[in-house]
Scaffold this motif. Structure first.
Motif, PDB file in Angstrom:
ATOM      1  N   VAL A 258       0.842  -1.208   0.000  1.00  0.00           N
ATOM      2  CA  VAL A 258       0.000   0.000   0.000  1.00  0.00           C
ATOM      3  C   VAL A 258       0.872   1.251   0.000  1.00  0.00           C
ATOM      4  N   GLU A 259       1.896   1.241   0.845  1.00  0.00           N
ATOM      5  CA  GLU A 259       2.815   2.389   0.905  1.00  0.00           C
ATOM      6  C   GLU A 259       3.586   2.513  -0.410  1.00  0.00           C
ATOM      7  N   ALA A 260       3.943   1.386  -0.995  1.00  0.00           N
ATOM      8  CA  ALA A 260       4.641   1.400  -2.284  1.00  0.00           C
ATOM      9  C   ALA A 260       3.782   2.059  -3.353  1.00  0.00           C
ATOM     10  N   ALA A 261       2.510   1.673  -3.403  1.00  0.00           N
ATOM     11  CA  ALA A 261       1.597   2.250  -4.395  1.00  0.00           C
ATOM     12  C   ALA A 261       1.415   3.741  -4.172  1.00  0.00           C
ATOM     13  N   LYS A 262       1.374   4.163  -2.900  1.00  0.00           N
ATOM     14  CA  LYS A 262       1.184   5.587  -2.581  1.00  0.00           C
ATOM     15  C   LYS A 262       2.323   6.435  -3.151  1.00  0.00           C
ATOM     16  N   TRP A 263       3.563   6.000  -2.916  1.00  0.00           N
ATOM     17  CA  TRP A 263       4.702   6.780  -3.387  1.00  0.00           C
ATOM     18  C   TRP A 263       4.889   6.679  -4.898  1.00  0.00           C
ATOM     19  N   THR A 264       4.571   5.524  -5.443  1.00  0.00           N
ATOM     20  CA  THR A 264       4.648   5.363  -6.896  1.00  0.00           C
ATOM     21  C   THR A 264       3.634   6.270  -7.578  1.00  0.00           C
ATOM     22  N   ARG A 265       2.443   6.387  -6.994  1.00  0.00           N
ATOM     23  CA  ARG A 265       1.415   7.267  -7.565  1.00  0.00           C
ATOM     24  C   ARG A 265       1.864   8.731  -7.542  1.00  0.00           C
ATOM     25  N   LYS A 266       2.526   9.132  -6.462  1.00  0.00           N
ATOM     26  CA  LYS A 266       3.011  10.518  -6.388  1.00  0.00           C
ATOM     27  C   LYS A 266       3.976  10.811  -7.542  1.00  0.00           C
ATOM     28  N   ALA A 267       4.866   9.857  -7.813  1.00  0.00           N
ATOM     29  CA  ALA A 267       5.813  10.044  -8.914  1.00  0.00           C
ATOM     30  C   ALA A 267       5.098  10.004 -10.261  1.00  0.00           C
ATOM     31  N   ALA A 268       4.123   9.114 -10.380  1.00  0.00           N
ATOM     32  CA  ALA A 268       3.368   8.994 -11.630  1.00  0.00           C
ATOM     33  C   ALA A 268       2.596  10.272 -11.932  1.00  0.00           C
ATOM     34  N   ASN A 269       2.032  10.874 -10.892  1.00  0.00           N
ATOM     35  CA  ASN A 269       1.262  12.113 -11.078  1.00  0.00           C
ATOM     36  C   ASN A 269       2.139  13.277 -11.515  1.00  0.00           C
ATOM     37  N   GLN A 270       3.440  13.137 -11.313  1.00  0.00           N
ATOM     38  CA  GLN A 270       4.370  14.174 -11.771  1.00  0.00           C
ATOM     39  C   GLN A 270       4.883  13.894 -13.182  1.00  0.00           C
ATOM     40  N   GLY A 271       4.361  12.809 -13.789  1.00  0.00           N
ATOM     41  CA  GLY A 271       4.670  12.550 -15.197  1.00  0.00           C
ATOM     42  C   GLY A 271       5.847  11.629 -15.436  1.00  0.00           C
ATOM     43  N   MET A 272       6.345  10.953 -14.409  1.00  0.00           N
ATOM     44  CA  MET A 272       7.485  10.055 -14.583  1.00  0.00           C
ATOM     45  C   MET A 272       7.010   8.765 -15.241  1.00  0.00           C
ATOM     46  N   ALA A 273       7.524   8.472 -16.437  1.00  0.00           N
ATOM     47  CA  ALA A 273       7.034   7.338 -17.225  1.00  0.00           C
ATOM     48  C   ALA A 273       7.221   6.008 -16.506  1.00  0.00           C
ATOM     49  N   GLU A 274       8.381   5.799 -15.889  1.00  0.00           N
ATOM     50  CA  GLU A 274       8.621   4.535 -15.200  1.00  0.00           C
ATOM     51  C   GLU A 274       7.633   4.331 -14.063  1.00  0.00           C
ATOM     52  N   ALA A 275       7.339   5.404 -13.329  1.00  0.00           N
ATOM     53  CA  ALA A 275       6.377   5.319 -12.234  1.00  0.00           C
ATOM     54  C   ALA A 275       4.971   5.056 -12.763  1.00  0.00           C
ATOM     55  N   GLN A 276       4.633   5.659 -13.885  1.00  0.00           N
ATOM     56  CA  GLN A 276       3.319   5.425 -14.491  1.00  0.00           C
ATOM     57  C   GLN A 276       3.167   3.965 -14.889  1.00  0.00           C
ATOM     58  N   TYR A 277       4.220   3.413 -15.463  1.00  0.00           N
ATOM     59  CA  TYR A 277       4.219   1.994 -15.827  1.00  0.00           C
ATOM     60  C   TYR A 277       4.091   1.119 -14.577  1.00  0.00           C
ATOM     61  N   CYS A 278       4.883   1.424 -13.556  1.00  0.00           N
ATOM     62  CA  CYS A 278       4.838   0.630 -12.320  1.00  0.00           C
ATOM     63  C   CYS A 278       3.471   0.707 -11.667  1.00  0.00           C
TER      64      CYS A 278
END
Length: 276
Positions: free
Chosen positions: A20-40
């Motif tokens: 859950v914590e992993a998804a939370k931080w990955t989403r923060k990076a994804a929302n900033q447009g980081m492609a790898e985070a969006q994929y993850c």
């Protein structure tokens, strides 16, 4: 940093493992447009890992990453279109995304693109193109592509039939644990195609594939036990392997199971059923 923190929580590196914590931080990076985070994040959502499973949302995040040229997301999007997963089933669109990822050297996408050319899915059937993409992926060590390339040589599709070459590719994939390659390599040893006929070797490779759940290998291994070829004759073991293959709908195994059962005592059948 946010994506890295998500990775650390996902793998439990330096912090307690917490999806859950992993998804939370990955989403923060994804929302900033980081492609790898969006994929993850798309992968997490696809698998319901730390977040609710949602096919359409998984497609959305993979598409964001794919549009930025992230090859793994392009491959995922191709898979989603090929299987109608979160989107309308569309092989032409699947091929488009597989090709984009393939052109970046992603072996999994190259194998899928080769298979689409082999089957004529989303593109006209073209054995030459299938060979090209299978070979590119196989040379990168992709076991599925090595198996597919072996199949083309074994069947003479787009190339002269060459069992020695087929065996070479099957062995490379089999050594990586590919069940289909192990089954096919066993077939070659059983029939003496590209290698000297050797039922012991056939049994060895079929056993490995059978233990991975490959129905064809289970049926073939059952046949060896029933006939006592390459292994010690054992109707109980034959019944076991025929049963496992029959449970997967293998028609040959269904017939073989009935045949071997007629040669067994009730006690042997009960013994075999305990093993299934």
């Amino acid at each position: 940093a946010q994506n890295n923190l998500g990775f650390m929580y996902d793998k439990g590196r330096g912090v307690p493992k917490d999806a859950v914590e992993a998804a939370k931080w990955t989403r923060k990076a994804a929302n900033q447009g980081m492609a790898e985070a969006q994929y993850c994040l798309g992968t997490m959502i696809a698998n319901g890992h730390g977040v609710p499973k949602d096919e359409a949302e998984a497609v959305r995040w993979n598409r964001k990453a794919a549009d930025q040229g992230f090859a793994s997301a392009q491959r995922n999007l191709g898979f989603m279109y090929a299987n109608g997963w979160g989107v309308e089933h569309d092989h032409v669109e699947a091929v488009r995304w597989y090709r984009l990822a393939s052109n970046q050297g992603l072996s999994g996408a190259q194998n899928e693109l080769g298979y689409d050319y082999l089957q004529g899915r989303g593109v006209p059937r073209n054995y030459g193109e299938a060979l090209k993409w299978f070979r590119l992926a196989a040379d990168r060590g992709n076991a599925g592509a090595q198996t597919n390339l072996g199949n083309m040589y074994a069947q003479g599709l787009g190339v002269p039939q060459d069992y020695v070459e087929a065996v070479k590719w099957y062995r490379l994939a089999a050594d990586q644990g590919n069940a289909g390659a192990r089954k096919n390599l066993g077939d070659r040893y059983r029939n003496g195609q590209g290698v000297a006929k050797d039922d012991v070797e056939a049994a060895k490779w079929w056993q490995l594939a059978a233990e991975q759940g490959h129905a064809g290998a289970q049926n073939n291994l059952g046949t060896l036990y029933a006939e006592g070829q390459g292994v010690t004759q054992d109707n109980v073991s034959a019944y076991l392997w025929f049963s496992l293959a029959a449970a997967q709908g293998d028609k040959g195994a269904i017939n073989n199971l009935d045949r071997v059962a007629r040669q067994m005592s009730q006690a042997q059948i009960l013994e075999a059923k305990k093993l299934v």
